[in-house]
Design a protein around this motif. Sequence first.
Motif, PDB file in Angstrom:
ATOM      1  N   THR A  82       0.859  -1.179   0.000  1.00 18.33           N
ATOM      2  CA  THR A  82       0.000   0.000   0.000  1.00 18.33           C
ATOM      3  C   THR A  82       0.900   1.235   0.000  1.00 18.33           C
ATOM      4  O   THR A  82       1.844   1.340   0.815  1.00 18.33           O
ATOM      5  CB  THR A  82      -0.917   0.025   1.251  1.00 18.33           C
ATOM      6  OG1 THR A  82      -1.752  -1.151   1.242  1.00 18.33           O
ATOM      7  CG2 THR A  82      -1.762   1.252   1.278  1.00 18.33           C
ATOM      8  N   ILE A  83       0.608   2.217  -0.914  1.00 15.21           N
ATOM      9  CA  ILE A  83       1.392   3.456  -0.976  1.00 15.21           C
ATOM     10  C   ILE A  83       0.502   4.592  -0.503  1.00 15.21           C
ATOM     11  O   ILE A  83      -0.574   4.836  -1.074  1.00 15.21           O
ATOM     12  CB  ILE A  83       1.885   3.730  -2.414  1.00 15.21           C
ATOM     13  CG1 ILE A  83       2.857   2.618  -2.848  1.00 15.21           C
ATOM     14  CG2 ILE A  83       2.568   5.085  -2.464  1.00 15.21           C
ATOM     15  CD1 ILE A  83       3.344   2.773  -4.277  1.00 15.21           C
ATOM     16  N   LEU A  84       0.999   5.316   0.577  1.00 14.83           N
ATOM     17  CA  LEU A  84       0.309   6.481   1.114  1.00 14.83           C
ATOM     18  C   LEU A  84       1.098   7.721   0.726  1.00 14.83           C
ATOM     19  O   LEU A  84       2.278   7.865   1.097  1.00 14.83           O
ATOM     20  CB  LEU A  84       0.180   6.372   2.638  1.00 14.83           C
ATOM     21  CG  LEU A  84      -0.387   7.587   3.380  1.00 14.83           C
ATOM     22  CD1 LEU A  84      -1.828   7.867   2.933  1.00 14.83           C
ATOM     23  CD2 LEU A  84      -0.318   7.371   4.892  1.00 14.83           C
ATOM     24  N   THR A  85       0.416   8.628  -0.032  1.00 10.15           N
ATOM     25  CA  THR A  85       1.087   9.859  -0.467  1.00 10.15           C
ATOM     26  C   THR A  85       0.640  10.993   0.445  1.00 10.15           C
ATOM     27  O   THR A  85      -0.563  11.284   0.552  1.00 10.15           O
ATOM     28  CB  THR A  85       0.746  10.181  -1.923  1.00 10.15           C
ATOM     29  OG1 THR A  85       1.149   9.070  -2.744  1.00 10.15           O
ATOM     30  CG2 THR A  85       1.451  11.426  -2.372  1.00 10.15           C
ATOM     31  N   LEU A  86       1.650  11.678   1.066  1.00  8.08           N
ATOM     32  CA  LEU A  86       1.358  12.789   1.982  1.00  8.08           C
ATOM     33  C   LEU A  86       1.123  14.067   1.201  1.00  8.08           C
ATOM     34  O   LEU A  86       1.343  14.137  -0.019  1.00  8.08           O
ATOM     35  CB  LEU A  86       2.512  12.963   2.982  1.00  8.08           C
ATOM     36  CG  LEU A  86       2.917  11.708   3.780  1.00  8.08           C
ATOM     37  CD1 LEU A  86       4.064  12.045   4.743  1.00  8.08           C
ATOM     38  CD2 LEU A  86       1.728  11.131   4.523  1.00  8.08           C
ATOM     39  N   ASP A  87       0.688  15.101   1.916  1.00 11.12           N
ATOM     40  CA  ASP A  87       0.375  16.361   1.250  1.00 11.12           C
ATOM     41  C   ASP A  87       1.620  17.012   0.643  1.00 11.12           C
ATOM     42  O   ASP A  87       1.517  17.796  -0.313  1.00 11.12           O
ATOM     43  CB  ASP A  87      -0.290  17.323   2.237  1.00 11.12           C
ATOM     44  CG  ASP A  87      -1.652  16.807   2.705  1.00 11.12           C
ATOM     45  OD1 ASP A  87      -2.248  15.968   1.986  1.00 11.12           O
ATOM     46  OD2 ASP A  87      -2.104  17.246   3.793  1.00 11.12           O
ATOM     47  N   ASP A  88       2.815  16.766   1.150  1.00  7.81           N
ATOM     48  CA  ASP A  88       4.045  17.364   0.606  1.00  7.81           C
ATOM     49  C   ASP A  88       4.618  16.526  -0.534  1.00  7.81           C
ATOM     50  O   ASP A  88       5.700  16.839  -1.048  1.00  7.81           O
ATOM     51  CB  ASP A  88       5.101  17.548   1.708  1.00  7.81           C
ATOM     52  CG  ASP A  88       5.529  16.238   2.334  1.00  7.81           C
ATOM     53  OD1 ASP A  88       5.015  15.182   1.941  1.00  7.81           O
ATOM     54  OD2 ASP A  88       6.404  16.275   3.250  1.00  7.81           O
ATOM     55  N   GLY A  89       3.938  15.441  -0.958  1.00 12.59           N
ATOM     56  CA  GLY A  89       4.371  14.620  -2.074  1.00 12.59           C
ATOM     57  C   GLY A  89       5.210  13.431  -1.671  1.00 12.59           C
ATOM     58  O   GLY A  89       5.625  12.640  -2.527  1.00 12.59           O
ATOM     59  N   THR A  90       5.526  13.271  -0.376  1.00  7.64           N
ATOM     60  CA  THR A  90       6.317  12.120   0.070  1.00  7.64           C
ATOM     61  C   THR A  90       5.465  10.864   0.015  1.00  7.64           C
ATOM     62  O   THR A  90       4.319  10.854   0.469  1.00  7.64           O
ATOM     63  CB  THR A  90       6.825  12.343   1.515  1.00  7.64           C
ATOM     64  OG1 THR A  90       7.616  13.539   1.565  1.00  7.64           O
ATOM     65  CG2 THR A  90       7.649  11.166   1.969  1.00  7.64           C
TER      66      THR A  90
END
Length: 343
Positions: free
Chosen positions: A271-279
Amino acid sequence: MASNQPAPAAPYMPSQRDGETFGYGGPGTDEGPWEEWNPTEDSLNPVRGRHRVGKQRGGGLARSSTVLGVGVIAAVGAGGMASANTGKPPVSISLPDLSSVTSLFGEHSGASKAPASALGNVATVSTESGRSGSAGETLRNRIMAQAGRQQGQADSKAAAAAVAAADQQVATAAAKAEKEAAAKAADAKQQAEADAKKQAETAKLAQLATQYQLPVVSYTITGTFGQAGSMWSSGYHTGLDFAAPTGTLIKAIHSGTITEAGWAGAYGYRTILTLDDGTELWFCHQSSINVKVGQKVATGTVIGRIGATGNVTGPHLHLEVHPDGQPTGIDPMPWLRSKGLNP
């Protein structure tokens, strides 16, 4: 030699001797007593034929002449007249010439041949000696005074030099103390700034910790970033492994959007979780997935469970961090710590 006028002849008394003789000690065997003989024209007998006069021993006559000369000089120097207090009639005395007396002193006494006027110069010598002594004392006093002044000047210079050296030492010590104080103040300021920065960072991490959390509550770190080995296709380990039993809950580290959820080959279920800063945060080797692509999740949301799918040797969560979605990840450990978390 000058002679006195004829005087009545004193009766010859062999048993009587003059107690006030000018001899040294008692009378000698060759010193008399003598009866003074003052020959006159009437007393001289006509010379008949040849007569030999026996020579008298020179020692007695010389000694008597010397004693007589000393007595005459002593009497004349004292300014008085020699007189006998014995009550005897005066005896005529022949006065020798001073030059002969001087010669007698020189020949028999070893005395220096000084002129007769030397006796009269005693007062003058004494006066000059007194003056010389006074002048010497004055010169000595002047020398001592000058030496005292020079010593005082030397002492003053030494004292001034000592004061200057002390002032220099005080100034040097003051400058050193000021420099040390400035250095300490700078260090204190730097330390205070560092402490303030650290406190600010701690406060920031504490605030972030309310927004970030670790993906697993109970775990063991079994693999770190950068480890070399043949088990990984890249030749080294590219993430951080949290070992835990199969089925242990996996939670979202921070709020973000699910951008991938499914099978990923050697990563197993991922599972890939993308944060608001693009990380991008990769959660790999799951046994099950609980979210869908495009789903918004908050911090602590359960996104799956630990498993052993893909290329693994046991159940664990393999976590990778990819800033701005880059294909090559970074070490997850410092990144988690920057968020106030301590794996």
